[in-house]
Design a protein around this motif. Sequence first.
Motif, PDB file in Angstrom:
ATOM      1  N   ALA A  53      40.955  42.804  43.872  1.00 45.35           N
ATOM      2  CA  ALA A  53      40.887  41.792  44.928  1.00 45.35           C
ATOM      3  C   ALA A  53      42.284  41.386  45.382  1.00 45.35           C
ATOM      4  O   ALA A  53      42.532  41.200  46.578  1.00 45.35           O
ATOM      5  CB  ALA A  53      40.109  40.577  44.429  1.00 45.35           C
ATOM      6  N   TYR A  54      43.192  41.276  44.429  1.00 38.28           N
ATOM      7  CA  TYR A  54      44.568  40.888  44.749  1.00 38.28           C
ATOM      8  C   TYR A  54      45.236  41.934  45.633  1.00 38.28           C
ATOM      9  O   TYR A  54      45.827  41.612  46.668  1.00 38.28           O
ATOM     10  CB  TYR A  54      45.356  40.689  43.461  1.00 38.28           C
ATOM     11  CG  TYR A  54      46.850  40.507  43.673  1.00 38.28           C
ATOM     12  CD1 TYR A  54      47.369  39.290  44.109  1.00 38.28           C
ATOM     13  CD2 TYR A  54      47.730  41.557  43.445  1.00 38.28           C
ATOM     14  CE1 TYR A  54      48.729  39.132  44.313  1.00 38.28           C
ATOM     15  CE2 TYR A  54      49.096  41.399  43.639  1.00 38.28           C
ATOM     16  CZ  TYR A  54      49.584  40.184  44.074  1.00 38.28           C
ATOM     17  OH  TYR A  54      50.931  40.037  44.285  1.00 38.28           O
ATOM     18  N   TRP A  80      45.421  39.402  34.899  1.00 36.90           N
ATOM     19  CA  TRP A  80      44.268  39.638  35.765  1.00 36.90           C
ATOM     20  C   TRP A  80      43.338  40.652  35.096  1.00 36.90           C
ATOM     21  O   TRP A  80      43.786  41.560  34.394  1.00 36.90           O
ATOM     22  CB  TRP A  80      44.688  40.248  37.103  1.00 36.90           C
ATOM     23  CG  TRP A  80      45.556  39.428  37.978  1.00 36.90           C
ATOM     24  CD1 TRP A  80      45.176  38.566  38.963  1.00 36.90           C
ATOM     25  CD2 TRP A  80      46.987  39.399  37.993  1.00 36.90           C
ATOM     26  NE1 TRP A  80      46.271  38.019  39.576  1.00 36.90           N
ATOM     27  CE2 TRP A  80      47.396  38.505  39.000  1.00 36.90           C
ATOM     28  CE3 TRP A  80      47.965  40.051  37.230  1.00 36.90           C
ATOM     29  CZ2 TRP A  80      48.732  38.246  39.270  1.00 36.90           C
ATOM     30  CZ3 TRP A  80      49.293  39.792  37.487  1.00 36.90           C
ATOM     31  CH2 TRP A  80      49.673  38.900  38.497  1.00 36.90           C
ATOM     32  N   THR A  81      42.053  40.543  35.377  1.00 37.53           N
ATOM     33  CA  THR A  81      41.108  41.584  34.998  1.00 37.53           C
ATOM     34  C   THR A  81      41.184  42.684  36.051  1.00 37.53           C
ATOM     35  O   THR A  81      41.853  42.531  37.086  1.00 37.53           O
ATOM     36  CB  THR A  81      39.673  41.027  34.959  1.00 37.53           C
ATOM     37  OG1 THR A  81      39.303  40.601  36.286  1.00 37.53           O
ATOM     38  CG2 THR A  81      39.570  39.845  33.999  1.00 37.53           C
ATOM     39  N   LYS A 113      38.845  43.651  38.050  1.00 38.19           N
ATOM     40  CA  LYS A 113      38.205  43.143  39.265  1.00 38.19           C
ATOM     41  C   LYS A 113      39.159  42.234  40.037  1.00 38.19           C
ATOM     42  O   LYS A 113      39.268  42.320  41.265  1.00 38.19           O
ATOM     43  CB  LYS A 113      36.925  42.373  38.903  1.00 38.19           C
ATOM     44  CG  LYS A 113      36.163  41.843  40.114  1.00 38.19           C
ATOM     45  CD  LYS A 113      34.882  41.141  39.682  1.00 38.19           C
ATOM     46  CE  LYS A 113      34.117  40.606  40.886  1.00 38.19           C
ATOM     47  NZ  LYS A 113      32.870  39.912  40.481  1.00 38.19           N
ATOM     48  N   GLU A 114      39.858  41.368  39.321  1.00 39.88           N
ATOM     49  CA  GLU A 114      40.796  40.450  39.962  1.00 39.88           C
ATOM     50  C   GLU A 114      41.972  41.195  40.573  1.00 39.88           C
ATOM     51  O   GLU A 114      42.449  40.844  41.656  1.00 39.88           O
ATOM     52  CB  GLU A 114      41.289  39.414  38.953  1.00 39.88           C
ATOM     53  CG  GLU A 114      40.218  38.410  38.541  1.00 39.88           C
ATOM     54  CD  GLU A 114      40.630  37.558  37.359  1.00 39.88           C
ATOM     55  OE1 GLU A 114      40.033  36.481  37.164  1.00 39.88           O
ATOM     56  OE2 GLU A 114      41.550  37.968  36.610  1.00 39.88           O
ATOM     57  N   MET A 115      42.452  42.252  39.903  1.00 39.81           N
ATOM     58  CA  MET A 115      43.568  43.025  40.441  1.00 39.81           C
ATOM     59  C   MET A 115      43.163  43.767  41.706  1.00 39.81           C
ATOM     60  O   MET A 115      43.943  43.870  42.665  1.00 39.81           O
ATOM     61  CB  MET A 115      44.088  44.003  39.383  1.00 39.81           C
ATOM     62  CG  MET A 115      45.274  44.843  39.841  1.00 39.81           C
ATOM     63  SD  MET A 115      46.693  43.859  40.443  1.00 39.81           S
ATOM     64  CE  MET A 115      47.196  43.021  38.941  1.00 39.81           C
TER      65      MET A 115
END
Length: 219
Positions: free
Chosen positions: A62-63, A55-56, A58-60
Amino acid sequence: MKIRIEWSYKTPKGQETIFSSEEMPAEMALVIAEDLERTGRSKNILFVDGFDSSWTVKEMKAYLKGIETEPHNVVVYFDGGYERLTRKAGLGCVIYYEQNGKSYRLKANTTFDSLISNNESEYAALYFCLQELEYLEVHHLPVRFLGDSRIVINGMTNEWPVAEEQLTPWISRIEKKIAEMGIQPEYNSIPRKANAEADKLATQAMNGIKIAAAAEVIA
């Protein structure tokens, strides 16, 4: 969930290399990654789990935000007890998890008839835990399964061959359920003493004492 951080670092003179951290909780990794970003010299920061999913930043973010209201950081203890004369099994399950910023523990047990070995009761206990996870709506998350049966732990990780024919269908049922729920399992063998809660629940089930309770764990 435990992950490692991977990032590239560039010096003012243009020299560049790649670093990888040790595994750590995802929340801690995000704090460290954001600090690395502030240096201005760390680039291409990625989070990588034990299954090589990445994950990037940003993705982390959101996760982690998405799982706050759902059960996460799930750890499961399982144990099976067996009475040879009656062929009756007691199944014990203890689930620790976090949700909405709090920690919880769920205890549950049940009985199962017509099994033919203690090893089979251990596999049945693991499957029973998956059913309890399903009731909690745990899905698409890494989950640690802890048990004192090396037959089950090494059987599920394919480290040992399955010697008893009646165990193979249980493995298939467990793997199918795990796939349906999107769970990323991690299996660990623990000493019997460390599995006392699940063992007690299995014994209580065989003695006719039914347990089904969840409570907040206060540190």
